[in-house]
Write a protein that holds these residues in place. Structure first.
Motif, PDB file in Angstrom:
ATOM      1  N   GLY A  45      -9.307 -11.846   6.882  1.00 48.33           N
ATOM      2  CA  GLY A  45      -9.646 -10.572   6.055  1.00 48.33           C
ATOM      3  C   GLY A  45      -9.201  -9.347   6.592  1.00 48.33           C
ATOM      4  N   TYR A  46      -8.201  -9.384   7.645  1.00 51.63           N
ATOM      5  CA  TYR A  46      -7.646  -8.231   8.044  1.00 51.63           C
ATOM      6  C   TYR A  46      -6.689  -7.770   7.043  1.00 51.63           C
ATOM      7  CZ  TYR A  46      -8.656  -6.907  12.850  1.00 51.63           C
ATOM      8  OH  TYR A  46      -9.381  -6.502  14.007  1.00 51.63           O
ATOM      9  N   THR A  47      -6.593  -6.509   6.679  1.00 55.16           N
ATOM     10  CA  THR A  47      -5.358  -6.065   5.881  1.00 55.16           C
ATOM     11  C   THR A  47      -4.045  -5.894   6.862  1.00 55.16           C
ATOM     12  OG1 THR A  47      -6.050  -3.776   6.601  1.00 55.16           O
ATOM     13  CG2 THR A  47      -7.140  -4.851   4.835  1.00 55.16           C
ATOM     14  N   VAL A  48      -2.986  -5.783   6.179  1.00 52.56           N
ATOM     15  CA  VAL A  48      -1.593  -5.526   6.852  1.00 52.56           C
ATOM     16  C   VAL A  48      -1.666  -4.204   7.651  1.00 52.56           C
ATOM     17  CG1 VAL A  48      -0.255  -6.838   5.110  1.00 52.56           C
ATOM     18  CG2 VAL A  48      -0.572  -4.333   4.844  1.00 52.56           C
ATOM     19  N   THR A  49      -2.435  -3.213   7.335  1.00 44.84           N
ATOM     20  CA  THR A  49      -2.517  -2.169   7.982  1.00 44.84           C
ATOM     21  C   THR A  49      -3.475  -2.400   9.296  1.00 44.84           C
ATOM     22  OG1 THR A  49      -2.675  -0.697   6.028  1.00 44.84           O
ATOM     23  CG2 THR A  49      -3.381   0.274   7.975  1.00 44.84           C
ATOM     24  N   GLN A  50      -4.427  -3.092   9.288  1.00 47.19           N
ATOM     25  CA  GLN A  50      -5.103  -3.542  10.361  1.00 47.19           C
ATOM     26  C   GLN A  50      -4.268  -4.365  11.570  1.00 47.19           C
ATOM     27  OE1 GLN A  50      -8.656  -5.086   8.165  1.00 47.19           O
ATOM     28  NE2 GLN A  50      -9.876  -3.941   9.319  1.00 47.19           N
ATOM     29  N   ILE A  51      -3.532  -5.299  10.905  1.00 52.50           N
ATOM     30  CA  ILE A  51      -2.721  -6.082  11.651  1.00 52.50           C
ATOM     31  C   ILE A  51      -1.781  -5.244  12.348  1.00 52.50           C
ATOM     32  CG2 ILE A  51      -1.010  -7.926  11.670  1.00 52.50           C
ATOM     33  CD1 ILE A  51      -2.205  -9.124   8.955  1.00 52.50           C
ATOM     34  N   ALA A  52      -0.889  -4.294  11.733  1.00 54.71           N
ATOM     35  CA  ALA A  52      -0.023  -3.437  12.228  1.00 54.71           C
ATOM     36  C   ALA A  52      -0.630  -2.450  13.280  1.00 54.71           C
ATOM     37  CB  ALA A  52       0.607  -2.400  11.282  1.00 54.71           C
TER      38      ALA A  52
END
Length: 363
Positions: free
Chosen positions: A120-127
């Motif tokens: 459920g992480y977004t790519v922004t959260q991953i970054a």
């Protein structure tokens, strides 16, 4: 008679001196080198002879004399059980310490970047997570996420761009634990996460046939799976929520999923305001029909399975229970939905929309 004794005594004394000299030389040769706190790397290749090993250790300043080390190994019957691998030796180590390390294969553990991306992480959260750990440059990572043409797997999948899609690789980076070489580039990280999605999809029996039967593209499937991932806390409800999403689409009803609004806002809010539901974004399922243009998060395999095989039902609504369980109450009609809302919602601040899908305020 005395003349014969003197030469013999001289020989004995000379032998003693020679033996003492050899002993002193040998003792000195076997002493540790000058101590240092700086480790010295050494790779022991498979099949390396003790002579080669001793010569290497001397050249690196780990021992004083390779011949003395070889004699030590021979005298103690050591060297046959040495394990190949990458080692670190510290100048000042004794022969015994060196031999123990080689016998026990006390090799250096390769330094890696190990990280876990929650479902459920977004790519922004991953970054943000990877950049805060010092693994990637945030801006470079997001730039690559927005350019799927850089990745063969994305090209094979024909990952779409444009049409209001915020981050093209959103939804395609599989959430899992990764253990990669420390020198991995942002492109390496993304490629491994794309490979994670590919390998996990491959674990689903008859995936291609099921996807075709659903009449969906992979992009649409991951989009729906991302909605399920962000909406559902109780695992058993994933397929149920997937069924509600499909029922609403079939009947031409807007999905009105709060998670899509939060994605459009670019931040998570515990409660959405009425004004939030009006945000002008193609991801806002309160304003636009059908699925959003792309995933709103990176779903795990169970959410993907639920989207692939939704549960058949007549439910069109669900509302979050307020008992802390994270579960939902499902309804077939709007009247039933209203009763569920009344039974579940807590007193909320004036001007706020109830934080649940298809709430009475949102409808």
């Amino acid at each position: 008679m005395r003349k014969k004794v003197r030469p013999l005594l001289g020989v004995i004394v000379l032998l003693i001196i020679i033996i003492a000299g050899v002993a002193i030389y040998g003792w000195n040769a076997m002493q540790p080198t000058a101590a240092s706190s700086e480790p010295v790397a050494y790779t022991l290749a498979e099949g390396t002879s003790t002579a080669k090993l001793a010569g290497d250790l001397e050249s690196k300043g780990i021992i004083r004399n390779d011949f003395a080390f070889r004699m030590y190994l021979r005298w103690n019957n050591e060297g046959k059980a040495f394990k190949a691998g990458d080692y670190e030796f510290t100048p000042g180590m004794t022969y015994e310490q060196i031999v123990t390390k080689l016998n026990n294969a006390e090799v250096v553990v390769p330094k890696t970047m190990k990280f876990t991306i929650p479902e459920g992480y977004t790519v922004t959260q991953i970054a943000d997570k990877l950049s805060s750990a010092g693994y990637v440059d945030r801006d470079e990572f997001l730039k690559l996420v927005d350019d799927p043409s850089q990745f063969k797997q994305a090209r094979d999948w024909k990952v779409p761009t444009g049409n209001g899609i915020l981050h093209p690789l959103e939804g395609y980076l599989f959430p899992a634990t990764y253990d990669l070489p420390l020198d991995s580039t942002p492109q390496d990280v993304i490629a491994n996460m794309l490979a994670g999605t590919r390998s996990n999809l491959a674990t689903i029996d008859n995936f291609d046939q099921k996807l075709k039967a659903r009449g969906m593209t992979l992009h649409q499937l991951l989009t729906e799976a991302s909605l399920i991932e962000r909406e559902v806390v109780v695992p058993d409800e994933r397929a149920e929520v997937a069924g509600v999403i499909n029922n609403r689409i079939k009947q031409g009803m807007r999905l009105q999923i709060d998670a899509t609004v939060q994605y459009a806002l670019g931040k998570q809010k515990q409660r959405l305001l009425y004004s939030d539901l009006k945000i002008n974004s193609p991801y806002n399922t309160y304003l636009h029909d059908g699925l959003p243009p792309g995933p709103i998060a990176n779903p795990g395999i169970e959410a993907i399975k639920a989207a692939l095989e939704p549960k058949t039902s007549d439910y069109l609504y669900y509302v979050t229970k307020k008992d802390g369980s994270g579960g939902h109450l499902f309804a077939k009609t709007y009247a039933e939905h209203q009763k569920n809302i009344a039974a579940s919602k807590e007193t909320s601040a004036a001007g706020q929309a109830e934080s649940s899908n298809t709430s009475d305020e949102a409808n």
